[in-house]
Scaffold this motif. Structure first.
Motif, PDB file in Angstrom:
ATOM      1  N   UNK A 262      -5.756  -3.585   8.208  1.00  0.00           N
ATOM      2  CA  UNK A 262      -4.597  -2.863   7.665  1.00  0.00           C
ATOM      3  C   UNK A 262      -5.022  -1.530   7.045  1.00  0.00           C
ATOM      4  N   UNK A 263      -6.154  -1.549   6.358  1.00  0.00           N
ATOM      5  CA  UNK A 263      -6.682  -0.317   5.743  1.00  0.00           C
ATOM      6  C   UNK A 263      -6.947   0.736   6.827  1.00  0.00           C
TER       7      UNK A 263
ATOM      8  N   UNK B 290      -6.257   3.740   1.643  1.00  0.00           N
ATOM      9  CA  UNK B 290      -5.441   2.902   0.763  1.00  0.00           C
ATOM     10  C   UNK B 290      -6.295   1.997  -0.124  1.00  0.00           C
ATOM     11  N   UNK B 291      -5.686   1.562  -1.229  1.00  0.00           N
ATOM     12  CA  UNK B 291      -6.365   0.720  -2.209  1.00  0.00           C
ATOM     13  C   UNK B 291      -6.479  -0.721  -1.664  1.00  0.00           C
ATOM     14  N   UNK B 292      -7.707  -1.135  -1.390  1.00  0.00           N
ATOM     15  CA  UNK B 292      -7.938  -2.449  -0.781  1.00  0.00           C
ATOM     16  C   UNK B 292      -7.508  -3.583  -1.708  1.00  0.00           C
TER      17      UNK B 292
ATOM     18  N   UNK C 199       0.846  -1.207   0.000  1.00  0.00           N
ATOM     19  CA  UNK C 199       0.000   0.000   0.000  1.00  0.00           C
ATOM     20  C   UNK C 199       0.879   1.254   0.000  1.00  0.00           C
ATOM     21  N   UNK C 200       1.931   1.261   0.836  1.00  0.00           N
ATOM     22  CA  UNK C 200       2.827   2.424   0.869  1.00  0.00           C
ATOM     23  C   UNK C 200       3.391   2.686  -0.533  1.00  0.00           C
ATOM     24  N   UNK C 201       3.890   1.612  -1.182  1.00  0.00           N
ATOM     25  CA  UNK C 201       4.503   1.766  -2.505  1.00  0.00           C
ATOM     26  C   UNK C 201       3.460   2.260  -3.505  1.00  0.00           C
TER      27      UNK C 201
ATOM     28  N   UNK D 268     -14.875 -14.124   3.972  1.00  0.00           N
ATOM     29  CA  UNK D 268     -13.709 -14.814   4.551  1.00  0.00           C
ATOM     30  C   UNK D 268     -12.862 -13.887   5.437  1.00  0.00           C
ATOM     31  N   UNK D 269     -11.934 -14.491   6.145  1.00  0.00           N
ATOM     32  CA  UNK D 269     -11.117 -13.754   7.115  1.00  0.00           C
ATOM     33  C   UNK D 269     -10.065 -12.868   6.479  1.00  0.00           C
ATOM     34  N   UNK D 270      -9.774 -13.079   5.184  1.00  0.00           N
ATOM     35  CA  UNK D 270      -8.794 -12.207   4.528  1.00  0.00           C
ATOM     36  C   UNK D 270      -9.324 -10.785   4.460  1.00  0.00           C
ATOM     37  N   UNK D 271     -10.647 -10.676   4.280  1.00  0.00           N
ATOM     38  CA  UNK D 271     -11.269  -9.347   4.219  1.00  0.00           C
ATOM     39  C   UNK D 271     -11.029  -8.579   5.508  1.00  0.00           C
ATOM     40  N   UNK D 272     -11.139  -9.280   6.640  1.00  0.00           N
ATOM     41  CA  UNK D 272     -10.923  -8.634   7.947  1.00  0.00           C
ATOM     42  C   UNK D 272      -9.462  -8.200   8.093  1.00  0.00           C
ATOM     43  N   UNK D 273      -8.559  -9.096   7.681  1.00  0.00           N
ATOM     44  CA  UNK D 273      -7.127  -8.803   7.807  1.00  0.00           C
ATOM     45  C   UNK D 273      -6.742  -7.608   6.925  1.00  0.00           C
TER      46      UNK D 273
END
Ligand code: NDP
Length: 284
Positions: free
Chosen positions: A257-258, A269-271, A31-33, A248-253
């Motif tokens: 971060x977002x 940031x771009x999800x 996301x930073x990059x 799913x749990x990836x969405x939460x993770x």
């Protein structure tokens, strides 16, 4: 950190012990990059004895903030200057944010879950069944309560942890909540809108089975899992087969971060970029 032409390296990081969060590092740095931020997100192994010194170090070095995971989520609070609303209710911090010269503790786990949930439903006025009463369940339950959920039925194996969470929801958030001590297969009542697995069942085991009568899952119910690895848990597969909306749990993770990046850098940031980096890092 001071600015030196293009070499500005604002620092954020993760203080944990044991588990190195490399997929998270890849996701945050992607996301930073992508957004042209010359920032770094670094993992730091910190023992409980050194936590105070580590926070003083982050403060002295001008870190924008840091995540902290087990075993520091509660003990870090004594080293901070204040807490955000949900972190204060939960008594746990997983994200520290520098605001002015203060370090403020926030909790992004539940907020990330809610952001992920928002892609399919608004929890306001909804009836929720929540499996689990550990840190993830607490974070999710408090955010659901703050977002106006009508009722949260907690289902947990151990009675003391379950009762403590129900007590917190009733006492601090004044929402309807009751505990079912989990024995055998739990049947979800008709009228339930959202079912959440916030236990560790399914972590690293795609076939691990939740004690849940899947015949009680009805089309249109929302079923969410906190397990991000693997993301296609047995619960997610069963829910889809039963015509439920599955998250799913990836969405939460990704979304925790977002929220963290938004706190630190004040950007949205771009999800998609973050999810791709996370999936690549997990080899999915
Ligand atoms: P905790 O150890 O605090 O809580 C674990 C919970 O799972 C407890 O409610 C525990 O019940 C229950 N549990 C564990 N094993 C069993 C079992 N065999 N049968 C019934 N119940 C069981 O962990 P966390 O809450 O911190 O984390 C839970 C999961 O959430 C982890 O897998 C973690 O990876 C995931 N997570 C995902 C995030 C994401 O962004 N996707 C963010 C944070 C966490 P009991 O109280 O009876 O022991």
């Amino acid at each position: 950190m001071s600015e030196q032409g293009n070499f500005l390296h604002e620092l954020v990081g993760s203080m944990s012990q044991g588990a190195a969060g490399n997929p998270t590092v890849a996701m945050i740095e992607a996301a930073f990059a992508h957004h042209g931020l010359h920032w770094r997100y670094i993992n730091m192994e910190v023992t409980p004895e050194d936590l105070g010194a580590a926070v003083r170090g982050a403060r002295a070095m001008g870190f924008r903030g840091f995540n902290c995971s087990l075993p520091h989520k509660v003990t870090v609070i004594q080293h901070l200057d204040g807490l955000g609303e949900s972190a204060a209710v939960m008594g746990a911090v997983n994200c520290v944010v520098r605001r002015g010269d203060q370090l403020i503790g926030e909790n992004t786990d539940g907020k990330g879950f809610l952001k992920s949930l928002a892609s399919v439903t608004d929890p306001k006025g909804k009836s929720v069944v929540l499996f689990g009463a550990g840190g993830a369940a607490r974070a999710i339950a408090v955010e659901l309560g703050l977002a106006g959920a009508k009722r949260i039925s907690v289902v947990n194996r151990s009675e003391p942890r379950g009762s403590e969470l129900v007590g917190l929801l009733r006492g601090k958030l004044r929402i309807e909540s009751e505990l079912t001590v989990w024995r055998g297969d739990y049947a979800v009542q008709m009228g339930t809108d959202i079912i959440i697995n916030a236990t560790s069942i399914g972590l690293y085991d795609a076939d691990a089975r939740l004690g849940l009568d899947v015949r009680s899952l009805l089309p249109g119910m929302v079923v969410a899992d906190v397990i991000g690895n693997p993301p296609r848990t047995r619960l997610i597969r069963d829910a889809k087969e039963r015509g439920c909306l599955a998250i799913d749990g990836l969405g939460m993770l990704v979304n925790q971060g977002v929220v963290g990046i938004h706190y630190w850098a004040n950007i949205e940031p771009d999800t998609a970029v973050m999810r791709k980096a996370l999936e690549d890092s997990l080899g999915l």
